[in-house]
Each structure stands twice: as C-alpha cells, then as structure tokens.
Scaffold this active site. Structure first.
Site, PDB file in Angstrom:
ATOM      1  N   LYS A 137     -30.463  91.497 -15.923  1.00 39.44           N
ATOM      2  CA  LYS A 137     -31.024  89.987 -15.643  1.00 39.44           C
ATOM      3  C   LYS A 137     -31.207  90.204 -14.521  1.00 39.44           C
ATOM      4  O   LYS A 137     -31.589  89.769 -14.223  1.00 39.44           O
ATOM      5  CB  LYS A 137     -28.920  89.402 -16.180  1.00 39.44           C
ATOM      6  CG  LYS A 137     -28.426  89.150 -17.071  1.00 39.44           C
ATOM      7  CD  LYS A 137     -27.040  88.142 -16.948  1.00 39.44           C
ATOM      8  CE  LYS A 137     -26.247  89.034 -17.210  1.00 39.44           C
ATOM      9  NZ  LYS A 137     -24.498  88.620 -17.437  1.00 39.44           N
ATOM     10  N   HIS A 184     -25.215  91.510  -5.989  1.00 45.15           N
ATOM     11  CA  HIS A 184     -24.406  90.951  -7.568  1.00 45.15           C
ATOM     12  C   HIS A 184     -23.228  91.777  -6.591  1.00 45.15           C
ATOM     13  O   HIS A 184     -22.548  92.759  -6.722  1.00 45.15           O
ATOM     14  CB  HIS A 184     -25.136  91.621  -8.406  1.00 45.15           C
ATOM     15  CG  HIS A 184     -24.195  91.537  -9.618  1.00 45.15           C
ATOM     16  ND1 HIS A 184     -24.355  90.174 -10.548  1.00 45.15           N
ATOM     17  CD2 HIS A 184     -23.328  92.386 -10.551  1.00 45.15           C
ATOM     18  CE1 HIS A 184     -23.233  90.205 -11.205  1.00 45.15           C
ATOM     19  NE2 HIS A 184     -22.789  91.465 -10.997  1.00 45.15           N
ATOM     20  N   ARG A 190     -19.551  91.726 -27.500  1.00 44.22           N
ATOM     21  CA  ARG A 190     -18.430  91.987 -26.764  1.00 44.22           C
ATOM     22  C   ARG A 190     -17.295  91.780 -26.455  1.00 44.22           C
ATOM     23  O   ARG A 190     -16.005  92.175 -26.862  1.00 44.22           O
ATOM     24  CB  ARG A 190     -19.085  93.060 -25.657  1.00 44.22           C
ATOM     25  CG  ARG A 190     -19.966  93.985 -25.297  1.00 44.22           C
ATOM     26  CD  ARG A 190     -20.824  94.266 -24.464  1.00 44.22           C
ATOM     27  NE  ARG A 190     -20.536  94.772 -23.674  1.00 44.22           N
ATOM     28  CZ  ARG A 190     -20.385  93.724 -21.993  1.00 44.22           C
ATOM     29  NH1 ARG A 190     -22.000  93.317 -21.406  1.00 44.22           N
ATOM     30  NH2 ARG A 190     -19.421  94.787 -21.454  1.00 44.22           N
ATOM     31  N   ASP A 227     -29.039  90.302 -24.385  1.00 44.65           N
ATOM     32  CA  ASP A 227     -27.544  90.685 -22.860  1.00 44.65           C
ATOM     33  C   ASP A 227     -26.326  88.863 -23.071  1.00 44.65           C
ATOM     34  O   ASP A 227     -25.522  88.944 -23.366  1.00 44.65           O
ATOM     35  CB  ASP A 227     -27.479  90.251 -21.921  1.00 44.65           C
ATOM     36  CG  ASP A 227     -26.495  90.476 -21.381  1.00 44.65           C
ATOM     37  OD1 ASP A 227     -25.825  91.551 -21.047  1.00 44.65           O
ATOM     38  OD2 ASP A 227     -26.531  89.707 -20.403  1.00 44.65           O
ATOM     39  N   SER A 252     -26.084  95.480 -19.246  1.00 43.61           N
ATOM     40  CA  SER A 252     -26.554  93.438 -18.957  1.00 43.61           C
ATOM     41  C   SER A 252     -26.021  93.249 -17.812  1.00 43.61           C
ATOM     42  O   SER A 252     -26.736  92.242 -17.519  1.00 43.61           O
ATOM     43  CB  SER A 252     -24.596  93.619 -19.273  1.00 43.61           C
ATOM     44  OG  SER A 252     -24.095  92.062 -19.005  1.00 43.61           O
TER      45      SER A 252
END
Length: 432
Positions: free
Chosen positions: A187, A82, A168, A161, A183
């Site tokens: 995921k 990621h 947010r 989320d 967050s």
C-alpha cells in the site's frame, strides 16, 4: 501452473518463484482462485515463513494488482510515515503539518480504525466538515500547494491486499510477518512515496507484543523498501502505555492542537519531533538529526506548524476555527471521574484494555461498519512512574451516559499501582 502445486511447495518449506507468486496474486484478485486454496497457502506461509526474496516478490505482485499513484507532478522528494498503530497514537495529525511547514512534501494516505480507538481518518472527521475522501487530482494539488494532505486510499490501490487481509483475519494468519510486511509495503509503495519512516510499536498495546517480534517486522519492512529503491528507516517505539493522555477522536485532535501550539504531552511531542527529523533528512532538507530537529522546533515555536494545520483543514473543507477554540470539537455529555483506591506509583498499564474501554464507549469499531462517536473517550491523568495519592484522579471518562460503571471498572483495573516504577523508554531501536 496449478494452485495445489504451489500450496504443496510452500507446505514442504520450498521457496516460491516470482512466477508462482504472480500467478497466485493475479488469480486470487480476479476470483479465479477460491478462498479455501488461498487460506491453505496463507497457513503454509504462516508455518513455513518466506525468504526476503519471496516477500519482495509478494509485495511487488500485490503492489501491481491495482493502481499505482503517480506523484511526479509534485515537486521535490515525497516522504511519508507509517505506524503499526496503538492506543492514543495520534502522531500523524501534528506530524503532517509540522514537516510541511519545514518544507517537506508529505502525501499521507491513512486508514480507519477497527477495534480500540478510531484511525487517523476517524480522528480528523471529528473536525466539523473535514473531508477525508479527496480525489487523486485534489490530493496531488493539495500536497503541491500546501505540502501535505491526509486522505483515504484513492482509486484502486493494492486490491489484492484488501482481499487477502480479509481472509487473514478469519484464518488466524494475521500475525505472519511475510503477510504483515507485504500488506503494509504494497500500500505504501502504491501511494508513490520516495521516502518512508516506519513507527513499529511494541508492548502490551501493540500488535507486536515483544521487541523481538517488532524488530523482525521492522527488518522485513526495511528490506522491502530497499529492494523497491526508496529511502526507508524504522523506529521501534514503546506502546506499554498510551501515547499522550487522550484516547478518543476529538480528544486526540485537541491534544494534537496542543502539540502544534508548542505544548502538549512530552511523549507525543518527542515522537513527533523524532519521526519528523528522519523525514526531513529523507527529504534532504537537513544534514543530520540535530539540524532537522532544530528546524522542527523552530516551526513549532514560531506558529508556522499550527498555521499549516489550519491551511490543511481549510483545504479539506473543515472548520479551522477549532484550532483556536478546541471546544468547538464534539463534546461528550458527561464526564465521569475515575479515582485511585490506594496510594503509590503507577507501575504499569493494560494498554489494550484502555483502548477497548474507549471502543465500548463508541470511540472505535467492534465490527466493520460501526459508527464512531467522535466525542467519547478517556483522558488519563497519570502515566507510568507517576505518584498517586489515595482518592486522586486517575482518569476522566467522556461518555454519552451519566453512569458507566462497566468502563470505570475497566479503567481502574487497567492502571496498576505499586511501590515503584520508572517511565519506559519511548524509542527502543532504530533499524536502517
């Protein structure tokens, strides 16, 4: 249990219990807790922070607010990567087929871009016919058979989320590290991975502008991963200039093909090999980084990584002939040259500005729902530390209009020329 009491507790700097956090996430996901109370809690978290234990509770509650993928049918250790994102960050595209060619199982659930350039899915959709919306069954089957697949979120992953992120965004609480880390990790954990390599960007083109903030986020992410029992490591990498030379969806696919052809920009190649090496170690396919890197370099040199990319494209209904002939990718109608007005050395870049220039051309989204033009974007011809002659080509703008003086001015202003500079370090820290 009352939401107002939970808001007050966090406002006063107290740690929330697992039961309180579960109550908040369950209630907000169902619609029982209104936006104004959730906004108040988010702002309290922004100012009062959360302990590592609280962040773990929050991540777990968000993770279990919806579906959790069961990837047990896929043999072996599943590893993923990621990135927190940046300009020209196309690393997932060459990385996925490369690690799969080395024997790793890499189920990759990616997203679209909002702002700057497109996300990984937008880039892949520059390949004619490429399907990024796989069913869960097709996703599992492709990873099992080929070793990798890149798709949008399947099913109902971490719906809490999605709701909280939207809030947010309009309450000025995006930058809170407890909220960012929960967050990201809710995921990723919901996607069923066994190992995760994180690429946390820092610099003027990154979400985290300073290395200290990037390190704090990386440490929070790694702690969550350890608590969840997965293999995890974070690299803090440079985003003080775009990655590679290409900024724009089809342009970045072409640059990714160059990497898989054992060519391409040195920084994209280096980061792909480094992240891939950590993934191979997590997958227990190599004993150390040098051994892992040797495997990956061999897969680039013998063409198997490129062949794996073709397999992936075919499996997802894309036109794999673009790999052999990148001119089949979408092409912009006009190429506009940006020339230097002085001699010297490139001393810095306003990386955000270059990303925004590509977005204005149509290469990214200014708001949700905007249609991305895969053909447009920028091709840089210089990087920080490179010498420049007066009148030399700095960048090429690929546009649908013959003249875009507004974008020329943006690009010219974003590339700073002075007397001397050296190329920035690509990898700043490794956090285990």
């Amino acid at each position: 249990m009352r939401m107002v009491d939970i808001i007050q507790a966090k406002r006063d700097g107290l740690a929330l219990t697992k039961e309180q956090i579960d109550f908040v996430i369950t209630g907000y996901t169902r619609g029982d807790i209104p936006d104004y109370q959730m906004s108040a809690l988010l702002m309290a978290i922004y100012f009062k922070d959360m302990t590592p234990v609280e962040i773990g509770y929050l991540t777990d509650a968000m993770l279990h607010s919806g579906d959790v993928l069961d990837l047990s049918a896929i043999p072996g250790i599943k590893v993923d990567k990621h990135s927190t994102g940046g300009v020209g960050d196309k690393i997932s595209i060459p990385l996925a087929p490369l690690v799969a060619a080395a024997g790793a199982k890499n189920p990759m659930i990616s997203g679209r871009g909002l702002g700057h350039t497109g996300g990984t899915l937008d880039k892949l959709e520059a390949i004619p016919g490429f399907d990024v919306d796989l069913s869960e069954a097709d996703f599992i089957n492709e990873v099992t058979q080929i070793g990798t697949a890149i798709t949008s979120a399947t099913g109902n992953l971490a719906p809490a989320d999605k709701k909280i992120y939207a809030l947010r965004d309009v309450t000025a609480t995006v930058e809170a590290i407890p909220l960012i880390s929960s967050s990201i990790m809710s995921k990723k954990l919901a996607s069923g991975t066994d190992g995760l390599v994180l690429d946390v960007k820092t610099g003027n083109g990154a979400f985290m502008k300073t290395e200290a903030r990037a390190a704090a986020l990386a440490q929070a992410l790694v702690r969550i991963g350890h608590l969840a029992g997965i293999k995890i490591i974070a690299l803090i990498t440079d985003m003080s200039q775009p990655l590679g030379y290409a900024i724009g969806n089809a342009l970045e696919i072409a640059e990714s093909i160059d990497i898989l052809n054992n060519q391409g920009p040195a920084d994209v190649r280096e980061l792909t090999l480094t992240l891939g090496s950590y993934m191979l170690m997590q997958a227990e396919l190599a004993d150390d980084l040098s051994g892992a890197r040797h495997i990956l370099e061999t897969r680039l040199a013998d063409g198997s990584a490129l062949a794996k990319f073709k397999e992936m494209i075919i499996a997802q209904d894309g036109d794999a002939s673009v790999v052999d002939d990148p001119t089949k990718l979408p092409q912009a109608k006009h190429a506009i040259q940006v020339l230097s007005g002085q001699a010297g050395v490139v001393t810095g870049m306003d990386t955000d500005q270059l990303g925004i220039a590509s977005m204005i051309l149509g290469g990214g989204r200014q708001k949700k729902g905007d249609v991305v033009d895969p053909a447009v974007g920028l091709m840089l011809h210089k990087k920080i530390g490179d010498s420049v002659a007066n009148g030399e080509l700095l960048a090429t703008i690929y546009a649908e209009e013959p003249q875009r003086q507004d974008v020329v001015d943006m690009v010219t202003g974003a590339i700073h020329i002075g007397d001397a500079a050296s190329a920035p370090e690509l990898i700043h820290q490794v956090i285990e």
